[in-house]
Design an enzyme around this catalytic site. Structure first.
Site, mmCIF file in Angstrom:
data_model
loop_
_atom_site.group_PDB
_atom_site.id
_atom_site.type_symbol
_atom_site.label_atom_id
_atom_site.label_comp_id
_atom_site.label_asym_id
_atom_site.label_seq_id
_atom_site.Cartn_x
_atom_site.Cartn_y
_atom_site.Cartn_z
ATOM 1 N N LYS A 4 6.150 -4.536 2.040
ATOM 2 C CA LYS A 4 5.576 -3.790 3.171
ATOM 3 C C LYS A 4 4.974 -4.727 4.221
ATOM 4 O O LYS A 4 4.932 -4.403 5.405
ATOM 5 C CB LYS A 4 4.487 -2.831 2.660
ATOM 6 C CG LYS A 4 5.007 -1.741 1.722
ATOM 7 C CD LYS A 4 3.839 -1.001 1.047
ATOM 8 C CE LYS A 4 4.309 0.103 0.116
ATOM 9 N NZ LYS A 4 3.184 0.702 -0.651
ATOM 10 N N TYR A 36 13.812 2.144 2.134
ATOM 11 C CA TYR A 36 12.509 1.820 1.532
ATOM 12 C C TYR A 36 12.662 1.395 0.069
ATOM 13 O O TYR A 36 12.082 0.382 -0.363
ATOM 14 C CB TYR A 36 11.571 3.033 1.664
ATOM 15 C CG TYR A 36 10.274 2.875 0.913
ATOM 16 C CD1 TYR A 36 9.254 2.070 1.414
ATOM 17 C CD2 TYR A 36 10.068 3.508 -0.310
ATOM 18 C CE1 TYR A 36 8.059 1.906 0.704
ATOM 19 C CE2 TYR A 36 8.888 3.353 -1.019
ATOM 20 C CZ TYR A 36 7.886 2.554 -0.511
ATOM 21 O OH TYR A 36 6.718 2.388 -1.213
ATOM 22 N N SER A 77 5.771 -3.443 -3.345
ATOM 23 C CA SER A 77 5.021 -3.200 -2.101
ATOM 24 C C SER A 77 4.682 -4.458 -1.315
ATOM 25 O O SER A 77 4.200 -4.349 -0.187
ATOM 26 C CB SER A 77 3.733 -2.434 -2.406
ATOM 27 O OG SER A 77 4.062 -1.108 -2.673
ATOM 28 N N TYR A 85 -4.751 -0.868 -2.134
ATOM 29 C CA TYR A 85 -5.052 0.566 -2.255
ATOM 30 C C TYR A 85 -6.542 0.778 -2.542
ATOM 31 O O TYR A 85 -7.390 0.191 -1.869
ATOM 32 C CB TYR A 85 -4.163 1.224 -3.337
ATOM 33 C CG TYR A 85 -2.725 0.804 -3.229
ATOM 34 C CD1 TYR A 85 -1.990 1.089 -2.081
ATOM 35 C CD2 TYR A 85 -2.074 0.101 -4.245
ATOM 36 C CE1 TYR A 85 -0.664 0.699 -1.958
ATOM 37 C CE2 TYR A 85 -0.746 -0.288 -4.137
ATOM 38 C CZ TYR A 85 -0.064 0.013 -2.987
ATOM 39 O OH TYR A 85 1.237 -0.368 -2.871
ATOM 40 N N VAL A 143 3.775 -3.190 -7.522
ATOM 41 C CA VAL A 143 3.715 -2.698 -8.903
ATOM 42 C C VAL A 143 4.674 -3.428 -9.846
ATOM 43 O O VAL A 143 4.662 -3.171 -11.052
ATOM 44 C CB VAL A 143 3.937 -1.165 -9.012
ATOM 45 C CG1 VAL A 143 2.768 -0.410 -8.424
ATOM 46 C CG2 VAL A 143 5.256 -0.747 -8.411
HETATM 47 N N1 GLU Z 1 8.124 1.095 -4.690
HETATM 48 C C1 GLU Z 1 6.817 1.449 -5.143
HETATM 49 C C2 GLU Z 1 6.560 2.903 -4.855
HETATM 50 O O1 GLU Z 1 6.879 3.347 -3.794
HETATM 51 C C3 GLU Z 1 5.825 0.573 -4.474
HETATM 52 C C4 GLU Z 1 4.391 0.719 -4.951
HETATM 53 C C5 GLU Z 1 3.693 -0.613 -5.129
HETATM 54 O O2 GLU Z 1 4.366 -1.630 -5.345
HETATM 55 O O3 GLU Z 1 2.448 -0.661 -5.073
HETATM 56 O O4 GLU Z 1 6.099 3.633 -5.664
#
Ligand code: GLU
Length: 307
Positions: A66, A190, A63, A242, A260
């Site tokens: 992003k 994505y 993420s 988050y 993650v």
């Molecule tokens: N590729 C992961 C997902 O979409 C990203 C989540 C993250 O890194 O927090 O579940």
């Protein structure tokens, strides 16, 4: 301040926490990463840089990507993306679907999965997913100054194979007409942006423009405007972890974005970009030891956006 010494002290501080937390096992390829690794790199605006531990090992940035796709969208298309995604903390897990129904398919912010999927859709525009992934990869290569940044195909495939949750989010938004391209096309881009592999050293370099008002200090390119940069940092601070975003802001005190894969990119405006990686996660999906390391670094330097 001696950056090598700073990182050595921080690494000593956090060594006892290395066995704490759990790796992300919902993406099988990530569950196979040896969990007790730790790397950290810092790149300062004055040109100083330092690294420690496994800072030369590529890891899945997940993420953290992003933040970069948001920067690319703002650069290419300006503020129109804010019609399709909000900028409020969600207080919910990264892959939560609950708010989407109440809020008519408009995700709370661009750093939760639903919001990032909208940003990627916006970035694709009329192009193909392959072209978009090539663009994102080239952007990361340029920002990190490393031609060897690439997508880990095994991780991307592994996430796609187990991606029902992200498919649900995407279909739900499509039902509210907040996705312009077909779900599979958007997710194909994505999943691959999330599977970009960088080392801590590369990621710290890649984040420098966010610490420098949008200008890359290595190339002197104005990557995004100073205003766009401030806004991205604001969203990272309020939404970058988050349902753990408030706690991260409280403990660390500057913007950061978790992935993650166990990486965190942190930005200290006008000072430095810091990348830290350790695969074991806390309950919010942020690296356990990585966030501890940033907390210790903040304490030792006094760096904070709160004065
Ligand atoms: N590729 C992961 C997902 O979409 C990203 C989540 C993250 O890194 O927090 O579940």
């Amino acid at each position: 301040m001696d950056m090598d010494q700073l990182l050595a002290e921080v690494a000593d501080d956090v060594r006892p926490s290395l066995g704490t937390g759990r790796v992300a096992d919902y993406i099988p390829a990530l569950a196979r990463v040896p969990p007790n690794q730790f790397g950290m790199a810092i790149a300062c605006l004055d040109g100083q840089h330092a690294a420690i531990g496994d800072a030369q090992t590529p890891f899945s940035i997940q993420s953290i990507s992003k933040v970069f796709t948001l920067a690319m969208v703002l650069k290419a298309q300006g503020p129109r993306v804010w019609d399709r995604v909000g900028r409020e903390p969600s207080g919910t897990p990264f892959n939560s679907i609950v708010q989407l129904e109440h809020e008519a398919g408009i995700p709370r912010n661009p750093l939760i999965n639903a919001g990032a999927i909208v940003v990627t859709d916006h970035l694709i525009g009329n192009r193909t997913a392959d072209q978009t992934v090539d663009n994102v990869t080239a952007f990361m290569q340029a920002r990190s100054g490393s031609a060897d940044v690439s997508v880990d195909r095994e991780v991307a495939q592994s996430e796609s194979d187990t991606g029902s949750r992200n498919r649900s989010l995407a279909h739900f938004m499509a039902a509210f007409s907040n996705l312009k391209n077909p779900v599979e096309q958007v997710l194909s881009a994505y999943f691959r942006q999330c599977a970009l592999a960088l080392t801590c050293e590369q990621l710290a370099q890649a984040g420098l423009f966010l610490a420098n008002g949008g200008r890359d200090p290595r190339t002197d390119e104005q990557v995004i405007t100073a205003e766009q940069c401030r806004r991205i940092n604001a969203v990272m601070l309020t939404c970058g972890h988050y349902d753990g975003s408030g706690d991260f802001a409280f403990r660390v005190g500057f913007p950061g974005k978790s992935g993650v894969g166990g990486g965190i990119l942190a930005v200290v405006p006008r000072q430095a970009a810091i990348a830290v990686w350790s695969p074991r996660l806390n309950r919010s999906g942020t690296s356990w030891t990585g966030s501890q390391a940033l907390e210790r670094l903040a304490a030792r330097t006094g760096w904070s956006v709160f004065g």
